[in-house]
Design a protein around this motif. Sequence first.
Motif, PDB file in Angstrom:
ATOM      1  N   TYR A   8      -0.242  -1.035  -7.074  1.00 54.74           N
ATOM      2  CA  TYR A   8      -0.896  -1.810  -6.021  1.00 54.74           C
ATOM      3  C   TYR A   8      -1.091  -3.260  -6.469  1.00 54.74           C
ATOM      4  CZ  TYR A   8      -4.631  -3.802  -3.242  1.00 54.74           C
ATOM      5  OH  TYR A   8      -5.380  -4.665  -2.482  1.00 54.74           O
ATOM      6  N   VAL A   9      -1.678  -3.456  -7.644  1.00 54.59           N
ATOM      7  CA  VAL A   9      -1.962  -4.814  -8.116  1.00 54.59           C
ATOM      8  C   VAL A   9      -0.667  -5.578  -8.365  1.00 54.59           C
ATOM      9  CG1 VAL A   9      -3.058  -6.216  -9.913  1.00 54.59           C
ATOM     10  CG2 VAL A   9      -4.200  -4.152  -9.063  1.00 54.59           C
ATOM     11  N   PRO A  22      -0.944   9.290  -9.836  1.00 55.78           N
ATOM     12  CA  PRO A  22      -2.173   9.237 -10.633  1.00 55.78           C
ATOM     13  C   PRO A  22      -2.878   7.899 -10.398  1.00 55.78           C
ATOM     14  CG  PRO A  22      -0.344  10.025 -11.965  1.00 55.78           C
ATOM     15  CD  PRO A  22       0.237   9.562 -10.661  1.00 55.78           C
ATOM     16  N   VAL A  23      -4.193   7.902 -10.453  1.00 55.24           N
ATOM     17  CA  VAL A  23      -4.986   6.720 -10.098  1.00 55.24           C
ATOM     18  C   VAL A  23      -4.536   5.479 -10.863  1.00 55.24           C
ATOM     19  CG1 VAL A  23      -7.294   5.690 -10.195  1.00 55.24           C
ATOM     20  CG2 VAL A  23      -6.999   7.974  -9.257  1.00 55.24           C
ATOM     21  N   ALA A  24      -4.423   5.558 -12.171  1.00 56.80           N
ATOM     22  CA  ALA A  24      -4.065   4.372 -12.958  1.00 56.80           C
ATOM     23  C   ALA A  24      -2.677   3.852 -12.579  1.00 56.80           C
ATOM     24  CB  ALA A  24      -4.136   4.672 -14.449  1.00 56.80           C
ATOM     25  N   VAL A  25      -1.757   4.748 -12.320  1.00 62.82           N
ATOM     26  CA  VAL A  25      -0.392   4.360 -11.930  1.00 62.82           C
ATOM     27  C   VAL A  25      -0.418   3.700 -10.552  1.00 62.82           C
ATOM     28  CG1 VAL A  25       1.915   5.235 -11.347  1.00 62.82           C
ATOM     29  CG2 VAL A  25       0.694   6.126 -13.351  1.00 62.82           C
ATOM     30  N   ALA A  26      -1.097   4.327  -9.606  1.00 63.09           N
ATOM     31  CA  ALA A  26      -1.182   3.776  -8.256  1.00 63.09           C
ATOM     32  C   ALA A  26      -1.882   2.414  -8.265  1.00 63.09           C
ATOM     33  CB  ALA A  26      -1.916   4.748  -7.339  1.00 63.09           C
ATOM     34  N   LEU A  27      -2.938   2.294  -9.044  1.00 68.05           N
ATOM     35  CA  LEU A  27      -3.671   1.027  -9.135  1.00 68.05           C
ATOM     36  C   LEU A  27      -2.770  -0.065  -9.700  1.00 68.05           C
ATOM     37  CD1 LEU A  27      -6.277  -0.597  -8.882  1.00 68.05           C
ATOM     38  CD2 LEU A  27      -6.977   0.331 -11.114  1.00 68.05           C
ATOM     39  N   HIS A  28      -2.015   0.257 -10.738  1.00 71.48           N
ATOM     40  CA  HIS A  28      -1.100  -0.727 -11.329  1.00 71.48           C
ATOM     41  C   HIS A  28      -0.042  -1.142 -10.309  1.00 71.48           C
ATOM     42  CE1 HIS A  28       1.614  -2.651 -14.187  1.00 71.48           C
ATOM     43  NE2 HIS A  28       0.592  -2.675 -15.028  1.00 71.48           N
ATOM     44  N   LEU A  63       0.831  -1.209   0.000  1.00 71.64           N
ATOM     45  CA  LEU A  63       0.000   0.000   0.000  1.00 71.64           C
ATOM     46  C   LEU A  63       0.866   1.259   0.000  1.00 71.64           C
ATOM     47  CD1 LEU A  63      -2.737  -1.157   2.515  1.00 71.64           C
ATOM     48  CD2 LEU A  63      -3.096  -0.645   0.085  1.00 71.64           C
ATOM     49  N   ASP A  64       1.912   1.263   0.807  1.00 71.32           N
ATOM     50  CA  ASP A  64       2.808   2.422   0.856  1.00 71.32           C
ATOM     51  C   ASP A  64       3.503   2.639  -0.492  1.00 71.32           C
ATOM     52  OD1 ASP A  64       2.153   2.789   3.536  1.00 71.32           O
ATOM     53  OD2 ASP A  64       4.022   1.904   4.289  1.00 71.32           O
ATOM     54  N   GLU A  65       4.011   1.561  -1.079  1.00 67.62           N
ATOM     55  CA  GLU A  65       4.754   1.669  -2.333  1.00 67.62           C
ATOM     56  C   GLU A  65       3.858   2.040  -3.513  1.00 67.62           C
ATOM     57  OE1 GLU A  65       6.833  -2.062  -2.535  1.00 67.62           O
ATOM     58  OE2 GLU A  65       8.145  -1.519  -0.862  1.00 67.62           O
ATOM     59  N   ALA A  66       2.578   1.738  -3.432  1.00 68.40           N
ATOM     60  CA  ALA A  66       1.649   2.082  -4.517  1.00 68.40           C
ATOM     61  C   ALA A  66       1.403   3.585  -4.585  1.00 68.40           C
ATOM     62  CB  ALA A  66       0.326   1.343  -4.339  1.00 68.40           C
ATOM     63  N   ARG A  67       1.601   4.277  -3.454  1.00 70.94           N
ATOM     64  CA  ARG A  67       1.388   5.730  -3.385  1.00 70.94           C
ATOM     65  C   ARG A  67      -0.039   6.084  -3.811  1.00 70.94           C
ATOM     66  NH1 ARG A  67       5.214   8.844  -6.434  1.00 70.94           N
ATOM     67  NH2 ARG A  67       4.674  10.490  -5.001  1.00 70.94           N
TER      68      ARG A  67
END
Length: 181
Positions: free
Chosen positions: A85-86, A77-83, A68-72
């Motif tokens: 995270y997954v 940006p949402v798409a970047v953070a979502l990628h 979660l921390d590394e996903a920022r």
Amino acid sequence: MRADAARNLSAVLRTGARLLAEDPSTSMGTIAAEAGVDRRTVYRRFPTREALLAAVFQAKLDSAERVLDEARLVEAPVAVALHRYVEGIVPMSREWPVDVRKMMRADPAASVRRQAQSARLDRFVQRAADEGLLRGDVPVAWARATLDDLVDAAAHRFPELEPPRAADLVVDTLLNGLGRR
């Protein structure tokens, strides 16, 4: 902690997570043998299966927190953070396959930590909706449940999927399947 002790602890936790996810009645002796350590080593650190399971849950929560921390989730940006995270949560879920629902019933402190992590994801999905990246006619709770199901599918039903490809599929499905028309 000595390097060999740290390796043994890591082996016991990871092996315990895998074997207990497959069969919750797995014996401590079986876990020790599969981890390549003596039973006494396991019992010295974890006097009961419940103590071992609690440590496995804490290790899973620690790993999830790092993802979660590394996903920022707030800054990127949402798409970047979502990628991100997954791509991080899929291998973490494979490494720590224990059932979170059991964890939450068995350990109140773990339950509080897991709820805080879940709230971070709730806020992130709400952010995606607020930024117009999700259809307005789809409830945010539905989008969040869909994200969880997509991650679970990528991690466990499609183990051959490499994490970057899994992330591509989840992001595309969530943002375009539920995205604005």
